[in-house]
Design an enzyme around this catalytic site. Structure first.
Site, short mmCIF file in Angstrom:
data_model
loop_
_atom_site.label_atom_id
_atom_site.label_comp_id
_atom_site.label_asym_id
_atom_site.label_seq_id
_atom_site.Cartn_x
_atom_site.Cartn_y
_atom_site.Cartn_z
N TYR A 58 0.86 -1.19 0.00
CA TYR A 58 0.00 0.00 0.00
C TYR A 58 0.89 1.24 0.00
O TYR A 58 1.85 1.31 0.76
CB TYR A 58 -0.90 0.02 1.24
N LYS A 233 -1.27 0.28 -24.53
CA LYS A 233 -1.58 0.09 -25.94
C LYS A 233 -0.27 -0.03 -26.73
O LYS A 233 0.52 -0.92 -26.43
CB LYS A 233 -2.48 1.23 -26.43
#
Ligand code: PLP
Length: 409
Positions: A58, A233
């Site tokens: 975290y 992408k």
């Protein structure tokens, strides 16, 4: 055929059901042709970072100012990712925490806008993303969007219309970027229009950012106040988002990401982004980015010869949109026939008319090592599949994919 196997035998021993699911997906990816324009194969090093100890960590806040203890390595990882992103794109500031492209757009709006503000963006029927004003999305609910379109004949952005709409509506921000525009936006023209009406310019470069990294597309960074991007992408990193901006906006952008729109940073993804940025800075990536575009041009030309109507008459990017109507079928039917042949792609909106078209791209097959000869083979298989010769084509698609395994055994 080579596939990515689940990371250890442990997974198979502990959870054979999920091990089978993971193996099935790896087999699917390696055994068919991945032409979804937004997808790619990230490297084993990126996958290693994703599956690293940072998956347990975290780290709310930013390096040096975390709300959790034990962040010394998280800080190191995030600093490396930010420095690499800034160097790669020549940006004054980078925020690598957005969980996705949509989160990056949400944060850009949060940094610059107030609910109710007017925003000028590409209209959804022409290729605007959901986050560009869809009524089903936060953007359409919280802001007043005005949509610009493309020229009916050429399919190119109609900059005169953009200017007229900007003058008429005085938007607080103008967004350039699309899910299916295969040409480079004229960032300097958008900047001029934005300056004329006192608007911010937000470039949603989710698709072309990987080409920008490889020097195969113009950069929006010198023109836009904020650049939103994805990392998964053409850029070939982990699934995630990123923001680039001027030093002046750095603090507003950071606060818009955390604490305004997100909680804890996903450190495993940020570490993987750092690895991907490192890869993208190398010369091999530059070669790859240019090959992606060359492959897309070859594929677009060959498919146009096979009878598809390619929007804008071709492409300058990794992305091609086409209307299969001249072959007597619509986009949905085309996608189904292609899927039956193992050619995986999306449908897309077409600028005019009600029928859907198809959208596809060459990033993943280029990563696999395919070149222009293979694009011609793909075009022939594509045409055969669209004629309904799915079963015969499926075997040939499997053979081609098998010759270019995405990951070594
Ligand atoms: C232009 C544009 N903006 C935003 C996004 C959203 O990215 P994500 O799916 O990671 O939320 C996409 C995704 O394809 C996109 O093409």
């Amino acid at each position: 055929m080579s596939v990515i196997t689940p990371p250890t035998d442990l997974l198979r021993q502990q959870d054979p059901k999920m091990a089978d699911v993971l193996a099935g997906e790896a087999q699917r990816q390696a055994g068919s042709l991945q032409l979804i324009a937004a997808e790619n194969f990230c490297s084993p090093a990126v996958l290693a970072a994703l599956g690293s100890a940072f998956a347990n960590k975290y780290a709310e806040g930013y390096p040096g100012a975390r709300h959790h203890g034990g962040c010394e390595y998280a800080d190191l990882a995030e600093r490396v990712a930010v420095e690499r992103a800034m160097a790669l794109f020549g940006a004054e500031h980078a925020n690598v925490q957005p969980h996705s492209g949509s989160s990056s757009v949400l944060a850009a709006y949060a940094a610059l806008l107030r609910p109710g503000d007017t925003v000028l963006a590409m209209g959804l029927p022409y290729g605007g993303h959901l986050t560009h004003g869809s009524p089903a999305n936060f953007s359409g609910r919280w802001f007043s969007f005005v949509g610009y379109g493309v020229d009916a004949e050429t399919g190119l952005i109609d900059y005169e219309q953009v200017q007229e709409l900007a003058r008429a509506h005085r938007p607080k921000a103008i967004v350039c970027g699309s899910i299916c525009y295969p040409r480079h936006p004229e960032y300097s023209v958008f900047r001029e229009i934005a300056d004329e009406v006192g608007a911010y310019l937000i470039a949603d470069a989710a698709h072309p950012i990987g080409l920008v990294a490889g020097g195969a597309a113009p950069s929006p960074v010198p023109y836009a106040d904020i650049v939103c991007a994805t990392t998964h992408k053409v850029l070939r990193g982990p699934r995630g988002g990123m923001l680039l901006c001027t030093a002046e906006l750095a603090e507003r952008v950071d606060r818009a990401v955390f604490p305004f729109t997100q909680g804890g940073a996903q450190m495993h993804t940020i570490a993987a982004k750092a690895v991907a940025f490192g890869e993208a800075a190398g010369t091999a990536f530059t070669t790859y980015a240019h090959r992606v575009v060359a492959n897309a041009r070859t594929l677009a030309e060959a498919l146009e010869s096979a009878g598809l109507a390619v929007t804008t008459g071709g492409t300058d990017t990794h992305l091609i949109c086409a209307d299969p109507a001249p072959l007597g079928i619509d986009g949905l039917t085309a996608r189904g026939r292609l899927a039956a042949a193992g050619i995986v792609l999306d449908t897309c909106a077409l600028p005019y008319g009600d029928q859907r078209g198809i959208r596809f791209g060459t990033a993943a097959v280029t990563t696999q090592g395919m070149g222009e000869a293979e694009m011609l083979r793909i075009a022939a298989l594509f045409a055969a599949a669209l004629r309904g010769e799915g079963t015969r084509t499926r075997a040939a698609v499997g053979e081609l994919a098998g010759d270019f395994p995405p990951y070594a055994a």
